[in-house]
Design a protein around this motif. Sequence first.
Motif, PDB file in Angstrom:
ATOM      1  N   UNK A  59       0.929  23.177 -54.384  1.00  0.00           N
ATOM      2  CA  UNK A  59       1.072  24.711 -54.676  1.00  0.00           C
ATOM      3  C   UNK A  59       1.175  25.626 -53.521  1.00  0.00           C
ATOM      4  N   UNK A  60       0.200  25.374 -52.669  1.00  0.00           N
ATOM      5  CA  UNK A  60       0.243  26.113 -51.544  1.00  0.00           C
ATOM      6  C   UNK A  60       1.485  26.114 -50.559  1.00  0.00           C
ATOM      7  N   UNK A  61       1.780  24.562 -50.294  1.00  0.00           N
ATOM      8  CA  UNK A  61       3.029  24.522 -49.578  1.00  0.00           C
ATOM      9  C   UNK A  61       4.280  24.903 -50.350  1.00  0.00           C
ATOM     10  N   UNK A  62       4.460  24.792 -51.656  1.00  0.00           N
ATOM     11  CA  UNK A  62       5.401  25.537 -52.379  1.00  0.00           C
ATOM     12  C   UNK A  62       5.686  27.099 -52.406  1.00  0.00           C
ATOM     13  N   UNK A  63       4.399  27.604 -52.264  1.00  0.00           N
ATOM     14  CA  UNK A  63       4.519  29.087 -52.841  1.00  0.00           C
ATOM     15  C   UNK A  63       4.896  29.600 -51.000  1.00  0.00           C
ATOM     16  N   UNK A  64       4.390  28.852 -49.952  1.00  0.00           N
ATOM     17  CA  UNK A  64       4.719  29.432 -48.673  1.00  0.00           C
ATOM     18  C   UNK A  64       6.048  29.587 -48.415  1.00  0.00           C
ATOM     19  N   UNK A  65       6.791  28.347 -48.873  1.00  0.00           N
ATOM     20  CA  UNK A  65       8.021  28.331 -48.760  1.00  0.00           C
ATOM     21  C   UNK A  65       9.109  29.398 -49.865  1.00  0.00           C
ATOM     22  N   UNK A  66       8.302  29.533 -50.888  1.00  0.00           N
ATOM     23  CA  UNK A  66       8.935  30.531 -51.841  1.00  0.00           C
ATOM     24  C   UNK A  66       8.895  31.861 -51.591  1.00  0.00           C
TER      25      UNK A  66
END
Length: 148
Positions: A59-66
């Motif tokens: 989730x952390x990596x996803x939201x950083x990119x999002x």
Amino acid sequence: MQAAIDYEQLVSAIGDAVIISGPDGAITLWNPAAEYMFGYTQEEALGQSLDLIIPERLRGRHWEGYDKTMATGQTRYGHDLLKVPAINKKGDAMSIAFTVALLHGEGGDITGIVAVIRDETVRFQEERALKKRITELEAKASAAAGAG
């Protein structure tokens, strides 16, 4: 002469999951294929965070990119097929492949992101089993060659 396209019917009929989320990451569209794939009804999914289908560890990596995509208006995944882990309603691990596209309002502002998703879990498991079998056979062949 081109007939008018009923986009709502198209999105409902398509066999791949189609999910749209707003700038905040809340789900605004969840088609029947997404219901089938992930196990959440449209009523359960709409308004919820994409965390519904993202494994906690990612989730952390996803939201950083999002968030970066929302801030810059650019995604490096516009034409690339992304292959990532996901989870369904039961909490089962899945392998999915998808493409994304940015959606823009009349003023050019980003109104959301659409993802077209395919469940690749069975194919991924089969591929992993084949790779394991190849490694085992190579090890046997190497051992046989060394013994000969």
